[in-house]
Design a protein around this motif. Structure first.
Motif, PDB file in Angstrom:
ATOM      1  N   SER A  47     -42.616 -47.166   1.606  1.00 56.13           N
ATOM      2  CA  SER A  47     -42.548 -47.853   0.319  1.00 56.13           C
ATOM      3  C   SER A  47     -41.191 -48.519   0.174  1.00 56.13           C
ATOM      4  CB  SER A  47     -42.767 -46.848  -0.822  1.00 56.13           C
ATOM      5  OG  SER A  47     -42.517 -47.433  -2.087  1.00 56.13           O
ATOM      6  N   TRP A  48     -41.196 -49.687  -0.452  1.00 54.63           N
ATOM      7  CA  TRP A  48     -39.964 -50.393  -0.823  1.00 54.63           C
ATOM      8  C   TRP A  48     -40.252 -51.099  -2.136  1.00 54.63           C
ATOM      9  CZ3 TRP A  48     -38.696 -55.873   1.117  1.00 54.63           C
ATOM     10  CH2 TRP A  48     -37.460 -56.301   0.610  1.00 54.63           C
ATOM     11  N   ARG A  49     -39.601 -50.645  -3.188  1.00 53.02           N
ATOM     12  CA  ARG A  49     -39.832 -51.188  -4.527  1.00 53.02           C
ATOM     13  C   ARG A  49     -38.587 -51.882  -5.052  1.00 53.02           C
ATOM     14  NH1 ARG A  49     -44.457 -49.180  -7.194  1.00 53.02           N
ATOM     15  NH2 ARG A  49     -45.544 -47.560  -6.004  1.00 53.02           N
ATOM     16  N   GLU A  54     -41.906 -52.885  -8.628  1.00 51.81           N
ATOM     17  CA  GLU A  54     -43.010 -53.526  -7.895  1.00 51.81           C
ATOM     18  C   GLU A  54     -42.950 -53.136  -6.421  1.00 51.81           C
ATOM     19  OE1 GLU A  54     -43.862 -57.815  -9.706  1.00 51.81           O
ATOM     20  OE2 GLU A  54     -41.773 -57.565  -9.128  1.00 51.81           O
ATOM     21  N   GLU A  55     -44.098 -52.745  -5.866  1.00 52.52           N
ATOM     22  CA  GLU A  55     -44.178 -52.408  -4.448  1.00 52.52           C
ATOM     23  C   GLU A  55     -44.176 -53.678  -3.614  1.00 52.52           C
ATOM     24  OE1 GLU A  55     -43.724 -50.818  -1.282  1.00 52.52           O
ATOM     25  OE2 GLU A  55     -44.256 -49.214  -2.730  1.00 52.52           O
TER      26      GLU A  55
END
Length: 309
Positions: A47-49, A54-55
């Motif tokens: 995951s990187w938000r 927001e993903e």
């Protein structure tokens, strides 16, 4: 003397959690609210938000979250090969292994890249690995989340074997997009590519940008160090900057192949694109004791951005 401003502690900005299989995950955060999550299963960024939550990385709704296979999405680490070449298995085996947190990384890992938080991971080849790939190695990965929300992956492969070996490498980066038919990739114009849909035949890119109307599976060769992926509907652009990774893989399975993959939704090809920093055409050769280094930096900017190459 006045009071100094509080210092953000890179190490304190790390949280260790467990996934549903009991495998450790590392969560990185920055002061603005951006985050990244890395699994010790494969050293995979899951995951990187951004700071709005927001993903930015795509993960399939049908992804299988169970060892010993990497999940479909995020950024799997592909080593010592990328593609299907028999053995070892497709895209290499380290993405299916359990890594460890490297508490004492070598001094050369001290470059923080403006990191707000970071983690160092390590994978050492096992006796089991030697059965399918008979070379001993150390693979180090530093994942950094910067104060500005950028995500940086740094990898180092060291030959701790008594003989030379050659390998390929890729950051298999799955990006979220609003609609693949509205996406264009800039920075690969006029370059040669190997088309995996045509038995790796070599072609030259003719368009002024790459757009998508059907399945794409290509390896672009001798690419510039900066590539831009423009998402017109969301009015944002991903910029990939890389070092030590001369090639770029562009992949979207489109409709027919999506339906054939058990861990990928039938319509999900519309919301993702893979653009991978890689070293594929010329395998990297390491003599005993030698080390290779690669780096990829992911940035998100408004789509008014222009890639100056």
């Amino acid at each position: 003397m006045g009071h100094s401003a509080p210092v953000w502690d890179c190490r304190a900005a790390i949280e260790i959690t467990k996934d549903w299989n009991g495998i450790d995950q590392v969560v990185l955060r920055n002061p603005k609210g951006a985050s990244a999550r890395i699994s010790l299963h494969g050293g995979q960024v899951c995951s990187w938000r951004n700071d709005q939550g927001e993903e930015l990385l795509f993960t399939s709704s049908k992804a299988i979250f169970k060892p010993a296979k990497a999940m479909r999405g995020g950024i799997p680490i592909c080593f010592p090969q990328f593609g299907n070449c028999g053995t070892p298995e497709q895209h290499g085996f380290v993405k299916n292994k359990i890594w460890t947190i490297d508490e004492n990384p070598p001094l050369y890992m001290a470059d923080l890249d403006g990191a707000s938080s970071f983690v160092d991971l390590l994978y050492r080849s096992s006796e089991e690995d030697l059965k399918c790939w008979p070379y001993s190695f150390e693979l180090r990965l530093r994942v950094s989340l910067r104060y500005d929300g950028d995500l940086i992956l740094r990898s180092r492969v060291r030959n701790i074997n008594g003989k030379p070996f050659a390998f390929s490498f890729a950051y298999h980066t799955h990006l979220v997009v609003s609609d693949i038919s509205e996406v264009r990739i800039e920075g690969l114009e006029t370059l040669d590519f190997l088309d995996n849909l045509c038995h790796k035949e070599r072609f030259t890119e003719q368009g002024d940008a790459i757009t998508f109307e059907s399945e794409v599976d290509r390896v672009y060769l001798n690419t510039p160090n900066a590539i831009a992926i423009l998402d017109h509907e969301r009015k944002r652009t991903y910029v990939i900057r890389k070092e030590g990774l001369p090639d770029v893989v562009v992949w979207n399975p489109w409709e027919k192949k999506s339906k054939a993959m058990v861990d990928f939704g039938d319509e999900e090809y519309k919301q993702m694109v893979c653009v991978n920093g890689a070293a594929l055409e010329r395998p990297i050769m390491l003599k005993p004791g030698e080390e290779w280094r690669g780096k990829m930096k992911l940035t998100v900017v408004p789509s008014s951005f222009s890639l100056d190459l």
